[in-house]
Design a protein around this motif. Structure first.
Motif, PDB file in Angstrom:
ATOM      1  N   PRO A   1       0.825  -1.208   0.000  1.00 18.36           N
ATOM      2  CA  PRO A   1       0.000   0.000   0.000  1.00 18.36           C
ATOM      3  C   PRO A   1       0.860   1.259   0.000  1.00 18.36           C
ATOM      4  N   GLY A   2       0.260   2.371  -0.388  1.00 21.06           N
ATOM      5  CA  GLY A   2       0.968   3.637  -0.328  1.00 21.06           C
ATOM      6  C   GLY A   2       1.120   4.134   1.097  1.00 21.06           C
ATOM      7  N   LYS A   3       2.096   5.006   1.331  1.00 19.76           N
ATOM      8  CA  LYS A   3       2.296   5.551   2.675  1.00 19.76           C
ATOM      9  C   LYS A   3       1.140   6.460   3.076  1.00 19.76           C
ATOM     10  N   ARG A   4       0.735   7.345   2.153  1.00 21.86           N
ATOM     11  CA  ARG A   4      -0.391   8.224   2.461  1.00 21.86           C
ATOM     12  C   ARG A   4      -1.668   7.421   2.663  1.00 21.86           C
ATOM     13  N   THR A   5      -1.917   6.517   1.738  1.00 16.08           N
ATOM     14  CA  THR A   5      -3.182   5.779   1.804  1.00 16.08           C
ATOM     15  C   THR A   5      -3.244   4.880   3.035  1.00 16.08           C
ATOM     16  N   PHE A   6      -2.134   4.275   3.407  1.00  8.88           N
ATOM     17  CA  PHE A   6      -2.126   3.425   4.597  1.00  8.88           C
ATOM     18  C   PHE A   6      -2.549   4.208   5.831  1.00  8.88           C
ATOM     19  N   GLU A   7      -2.018   5.403   5.985  1.00  9.33           N
ATOM     20  CA  GLU A   7      -2.360   6.206   7.168  1.00  9.33           C
ATOM     21  C   GLU A   7      -3.835   6.592   7.170  1.00  9.33           C
ATOM     22  N   ILE A   8      -4.379   6.912   5.998  1.00  3.15           N
ATOM     23  CA  ILE A   8      -5.799   7.260   5.936  1.00  3.15           C
ATOM     24  C   ILE A   8      -6.663   6.044   6.240  1.00  3.15           C
ATOM     25  N   VAL A   9      -6.307   4.901   5.663  1.00  2.41           N
ATOM     26  CA  VAL A   9      -7.076   3.677   5.917  1.00  2.41           C
ATOM     27  C   VAL A   9      -7.024   3.320   7.400  1.00  2.41           C
ATOM     28  N   ARG A  10      -5.846   3.395   8.005  1.00  8.09           N
ATOM     29  CA  ARG A  10      -5.719   3.068   9.431  1.00  8.09           C
ATOM     30  C   ARG A  10      -6.579   3.993  10.292  1.00  8.09           C
ATOM     31  N   ARG A  11      -6.719   5.235   9.879  1.00  2.00           N
ATOM     32  CA  ARG A  11      -7.455   6.216  10.681  1.00  2.00           C
ATOM     33  C   ARG A  11      -8.964   6.192  10.433  1.00  2.00           C
ATOM     34  N   LEU A  12      -9.389   5.930   9.194  1.00  3.52           N
ATOM     35  CA  LEU A  12     -10.787   6.151   8.853  1.00  3.52           C
ATOM     36  C   LEU A  12     -11.578   4.907   8.449  1.00  3.52           C
ATOM     37  N   VAL A  13     -10.907   3.847   8.020  1.00  4.47           N
ATOM     38  CA  VAL A  13     -11.621   2.667   7.521  1.00  4.47           C
ATOM     39  C   VAL A  13     -11.930   1.718   8.673  1.00  4.47           C
ATOM     40  N   ASP A  14     -13.172   1.234   8.710  1.00  5.35           N
ATOM     41  CA  ASP A  14     -13.630   0.427   9.835  1.00  5.35           C
ATOM     42  C   ASP A  14     -13.148  -1.013   9.788  1.00  5.35           C
ATOM     43  N   ASP A  15     -12.979  -1.566   8.588  1.00  2.00           N
ATOM     44  CA  ASP A  15     -12.590  -2.964   8.484  1.00  2.00           C
ATOM     45  C   ASP A  15     -12.066  -3.235   7.082  1.00  2.00           C
ATOM     46  N   VAL A  16     -11.197  -4.227   6.973  1.00  4.30           N
ATOM     47  CA  VAL A  16     -10.709  -4.707   5.675  1.00  4.30           C
ATOM     48  C   VAL A  16     -10.857  -6.222   5.667  1.00  4.30           C
ATOM     49  N   VAL A  17     -11.517  -6.747   4.630  1.00  4.51           N
ATOM     50  CA  VAL A  17     -11.784  -8.187   4.553  1.00  4.51           C
ATOM     51  C   VAL A  17     -11.241  -8.732   3.240  1.00  4.51           C
ATOM     52  N   ALA A  18     -11.088 -10.059   3.199  1.00 10.20           N
ATOM     53  CA  ALA A  18     -10.547 -10.714   2.006  1.00 10.20           C
ATOM     54  C   ALA A  18     -11.542 -11.713   1.445  1.00 10.20           C
ATOM     55  N   VAL A  19     -11.497 -11.890   0.133  1.00  8.33           N
ATOM     56  CA  VAL A  19     -12.357 -12.870  -0.540  1.00  8.33           C
ATOM     57  C   VAL A  19     -11.495 -13.772  -1.402  1.00  8.33           C
ATOM     58  N   ASP A  20     -11.919 -15.040  -1.531  1.00  8.65           N
ATOM     59  CA  ASP A  20     -11.135 -15.967  -2.335  1.00  8.65           C
ATOM     60  C   ASP A  20     -11.621 -15.971  -3.785  1.00  8.65           C
ATOM     61  N   GLU A  21     -10.939 -16.727  -4.616  1.00  6.03           N
ATOM     62  CA  GLU A  21     -11.203 -16.687  -6.047  1.00  6.03           C
ATOM     63  C   GLU A  21     -12.597 -17.204  -6.399  1.00  6.03           C
ATOM     64  N   SER A  22     -13.052 -18.254  -5.726  1.00  7.43           N
ATOM     65  CA  SER A  22     -14.383 -18.778  -6.027  1.00  7.43           C
ATOM     66  C   SER A  22     -15.457 -17.761  -5.661  1.00  7.43           C
ATOM     67  N   GLU A  23     -15.236 -16.998  -4.597  1.00 11.09           N
ATOM     68  CA  GLU A  23     -16.203 -15.969  -4.196  1.00 11.09           C
ATOM     69  C   GLU A  23     -16.228 -14.816  -5.192  1.00 11.09           C
ATOM     70  N   ILE A  24     -15.064 -14.455  -5.709  1.00 17.98           N
ATOM     71  CA  ILE A  24     -15.009 -13.391  -6.725  1.00 17.98           C
ATOM     72  C   ILE A  24     -15.728 -13.841  -7.995  1.00 17.98           C
ATOM     73  N   ARG A  25     -15.443 -15.060  -8.432  1.00 12.64           N
ATOM     74  CA  ARG A  25     -16.098 -15.585  -9.633  1.00 12.64           C
ATOM     75  C   ARG A  25     -17.613 -15.633  -9.453  1.00 12.64           C
ATOM     76  N   GLY A  26     -18.045 -16.039  -8.278  1.00 15.23           N
ATOM     77  CA  GLY A  26     -19.479 -16.107  -8.017  1.00 15.23           C
ATOM     78  C   GLY A  26     -20.147 -14.754  -8.095  1.00 15.23           C
ATOM     79  N   ALA A  27     -19.455 -13.721  -7.592  1.00 17.76           N
ATOM     80  CA  ALA A  27     -20.016 -12.370  -7.639  1.00 17.76           C
ATOM     81  C   ALA A  27     -20.073 -11.845  -9.067  1.00 17.76           C
ATOM     82  N   VAL A  28     -19.015 -12.078  -9.841  1.00 15.60           N
ATOM     83  CA  VAL A  28     -19.018 -11.654 -11.248  1.00 15.60           C
ATOM     84  C   VAL A  28     -20.166 -12.321 -12.000  1.00 15.60           C
ATOM     85  N   LYS A  29     -20.358 -13.598 -11.749  1.00 17.35           N
ATOM     86  CA  LYS A  29     -21.414 -14.364 -12.421  1.00 17.35           C
ATOM     87  C   LYS A  29     -22.793 -13.846 -12.025  1.00 17.35           C
TER      88      LYS A  29
END
Length: 316
Positions: free
Chosen positions: A234-262
């Motif tokens: 991540p960028g230095k500026r963006t990391f600090e903003i995300v750490r300060r303002l973003v409530d959560d960060v989650v991950a999705v796997d490939e099958s979940e991405i494919r399912g959403a696209v479909k």
């Protein structure tokens, strides 16, 4: 930063109309609460990246026109920058890895930019970009970690505040962190009761890993359908903003991405690339803590190769 976002919106209003935010009956039904979709797929190049690239050039337009511009991208920022350069009369060079999507490279060249190939590492991509900027005097515009980029991205947040009443939870794709930083800044400074959640592919958990370690850290991205979200760190500026303002960060796997696209293609009649669908994938698979708020998923891009989409739709 909010004032910079407001100025970016003033600049961009001459070139782009606000993208629609539409209700999704199918996602609302599956989620169990109201869901809307922010259609950045409707931008001229099929992704939100026209906003930050155009804003970056407009803030230094005289230099951009006299010296030219160079940037680095895996595809969507390249196309956005090429579109902006053509509209503004700017000569553009884009450094792309040899392994980048041929589909996106072709579109970038069709828009008039010169693609400079580099080896398949982020280090070489940036070394090449900085070398060109130093040798040529070209204006370097950053795809995610500059104030101009973040401000351009933040115009999405200003639109959401006008399009959605009351507090809401917005789910935003993450790579280097530019778009979620801009959206979070616009929304949290104006309506702090809203939630901002980031989503990224498990194959590239750079932001989640960085948040755990308390600093930007590099990872080795794996292959993913969400190629637009490939970044080592991540960028230095963006990391600090995300750490300060973003409530959560989650991950999705490939099958979940494919399912959403479909699902988005078949049920919502929307063409969305893997990177643009990660927020919807996270929501559909119960990974987003919404705090009972209505949800907006930012569909950040629709530049999926037709053959890849056909393959996904054909799968059972």
């Amino acid at each position: 930063m909010l004032r910079q976002i407001e100025k970016a919106r003033e600049r961009l209003s001459e070139y782009f109309s606000p993208t629609p935010t539409v209700r999704s009956d199918i996602l609302s039904q599956q989620h169990g609460g109201p869901v809307r979709l922010k259609l950045e797929t409707q931008q001229p190049t099929g992704s939100f990246k026209v906003r930050p690239s155009m804003n970056s050039m407009l803030t230094r337009l005289e230099q951009a026109r006299s010296k030219g511009v160079v940037t680095s991208s895996s595809g969507n920022f390249a196309q956005g920058a090429a579109y902006a350069a053509r509209r503004l009369g700017v000569d553009l060079q884009v450094v792309m890895m040899k392994s980048a999507s041929g589909f996106k490279r072709q579109r970038t060249e069709e828009l008039g930019a010169t693609v400079v190939p580099c080896e398949n590492t982020f280090k070489d991509r940036w070394d090449t970009t900085y070398r060109i900027a130093g040798e040529s005097g070209r204006l370097l515009i950053h795809p995610y970690d500059s104030e101009e980029t973040i401000a351009g991205d933040g115009t999405i947040g200003l639109e959401l505040l006008e399009q959605v009443e009351g507090d809401f939870c917005v789910v935003v794709p993450i790579s280097g962190g530019g778009v979620i930083s801009g959206i979070a800044t616009a929304i949290k400074e104006s309506r702090p009761g809203c939630r901002v959640v980031g989503a990224q592919p498990s194959a590239n958990g750079s932001m989640a890993r960085s948040l755990l370690e308390g600093k930007p850290v590099a990872v080795t991205p794996g292959p993913t359908l969400a190629d637009a979200l490939m970044i080592a760190q991540p960028g230095k500026r963006t990391f600090e903003i995300v750490r300060r303002l973003v409530d959560d960060v989650v991950a999705v796997d490939e099958s979940e991405i494919r399912g959403a696209v479909k699902l988005l293609a078949e049920q919502q009649k929307l063409v969305v690339e893997g990177g643009g669908a990660v927020g919807a994938a996270a929501l559909l698979n119960g990974k987003v803590k919404t705090a009972g708020l209505p949800v907006v998923c930012v569909l950040s891009g629709g530049n999926i190769q037709p053959s890849k989409l056909a393959e996904i739709l054909a799968a059972s």
